[in-house]
Motif scaffolding. Sequence first.
Motif, PDB file in Angstrom:
ATOM      1  N   GLN A  15     106.736  60.768   9.045  1.00 29.35           N
ATOM      2  CA  GLN A  15     106.778  61.896   9.940  1.00 29.35           C
ATOM      3  C   GLN A  15     106.638  63.256   9.227  1.00 29.35           C
ATOM      4  O   GLN A  15     105.732  64.054   9.481  1.00 29.35           O
ATOM      5  CB  GLN A  15     107.981  62.143  10.723  1.00 29.35           C
ATOM      6  N   CYS A  16     107.228  63.344   7.619  1.00 33.99           N
ATOM      7  CA  CYS A  16     106.838  64.658   7.029  1.00 33.99           C
ATOM      8  C   CYS A  16     105.415  64.502   6.583  1.00 33.99           C
ATOM      9  O   CYS A  16     104.874  65.742   6.728  1.00 33.99           O
ATOM     10  CB  CYS A  16     107.553  64.527   5.691  1.00 33.99           C
ATOM     11  N   ALA A  19     103.387  65.722   9.722  1.00 29.28           N
ATOM     12  CA  ALA A  19     103.568  67.147   9.755  1.00 29.28           C
ATOM     13  C   ALA A  19     103.067  68.192   8.964  1.00 29.28           C
ATOM     14  O   ALA A  19     102.550  69.215   9.164  1.00 29.28           O
ATOM     15  CB  ALA A  19     105.230  67.470   9.993  1.00 29.28           C
ATOM     16  N   ASP A  49     108.248  72.183  10.313  1.00 23.89           N
ATOM     17  CA  ASP A  49     108.168  71.046  11.041  1.00 23.89           C
ATOM     18  C   ASP A  49     108.650  69.685  10.631  1.00 23.89           C
ATOM     19  O   ASP A  49     109.408  68.784  11.306  1.00 23.89           O
ATOM     20  CB  ASP A  49     106.727  70.936  11.735  1.00 23.89           C
ATOM     21  N   ASN A  52     112.426  69.133  10.586  1.00 17.84           N
ATOM     22  CA  ASN A  52     112.682  68.803  11.823  1.00 17.84           C
ATOM     23  C   ASN A  52     112.584  67.695  12.201  1.00 17.84           C
ATOM     24  O   ASN A  52     113.308  67.056  13.145  1.00 17.84           O
ATOM     25  CB  ASN A  52     112.286  70.080  12.619  1.00 17.84           C
ATOM     26  N   VAL A  53     111.315  67.078  11.971  1.00 15.80           N
ATOM     27  CA  VAL A  53     111.119  65.743  12.405  1.00 15.80           C
ATOM     28  C   VAL A  53     111.496  64.605  11.415  1.00 15.80           C
ATOM     29  O   VAL A  53     111.674  63.285  11.888  1.00 15.80           O
ATOM     30  CB  VAL A  53     109.575  65.466  12.864  1.00 15.80           C
ATOM     31  N   CYS A  54     112.002  64.957  10.389  1.00 15.22           N
ATOM     32  CA  CYS A  54     112.875  63.584   9.472  1.00 15.22           C
ATOM     33  C   CYS A  54     113.849  63.031  10.090  1.00 15.22           C
ATOM     34  O   CYS A  54     114.824  63.606  10.349  1.00 15.22           O
ATOM     35  CB  CYS A  54     112.871  64.396   8.178  1.00 15.22           C
ATOM     36  N   PRO A  55     113.738  61.723  10.266  1.00 18.10           N
ATOM     37  CA  PRO A  55     114.664  61.061  11.145  1.00 18.10           C
ATOM     38  C   PRO A  55     116.093  60.762  10.047  1.00 18.10           C
ATOM     39  O   PRO A  55     116.971  60.722  10.798  1.00 18.10           O
ATOM     40  CB  PRO A  55     114.146  59.794  11.493  1.00 18.10           C
TER      41      PRO A  55
END
Length: 63
Positions: A15-16, A19, A49, A52-55
Amino acid sequence: MRIDVDPGRCVGAGQCVLAAPALFDQDEAAMVVLLNGNPAGAEVDAAQDAENVCPSGAITLTP
């Protein structure tokens, strides 16, 4: 701003990279690789971003 990554926490979701491709990449095992630890300008928003999206919470930003 400074970006720190903890490869031990990374789960390889990528996800990183989606983003902020100018700041992050993945190695052959899909683990995070930091390309630029000191973003500026629009890259700061992209870094936020990515954090924030890093699970797994492997990305930490420090002002």
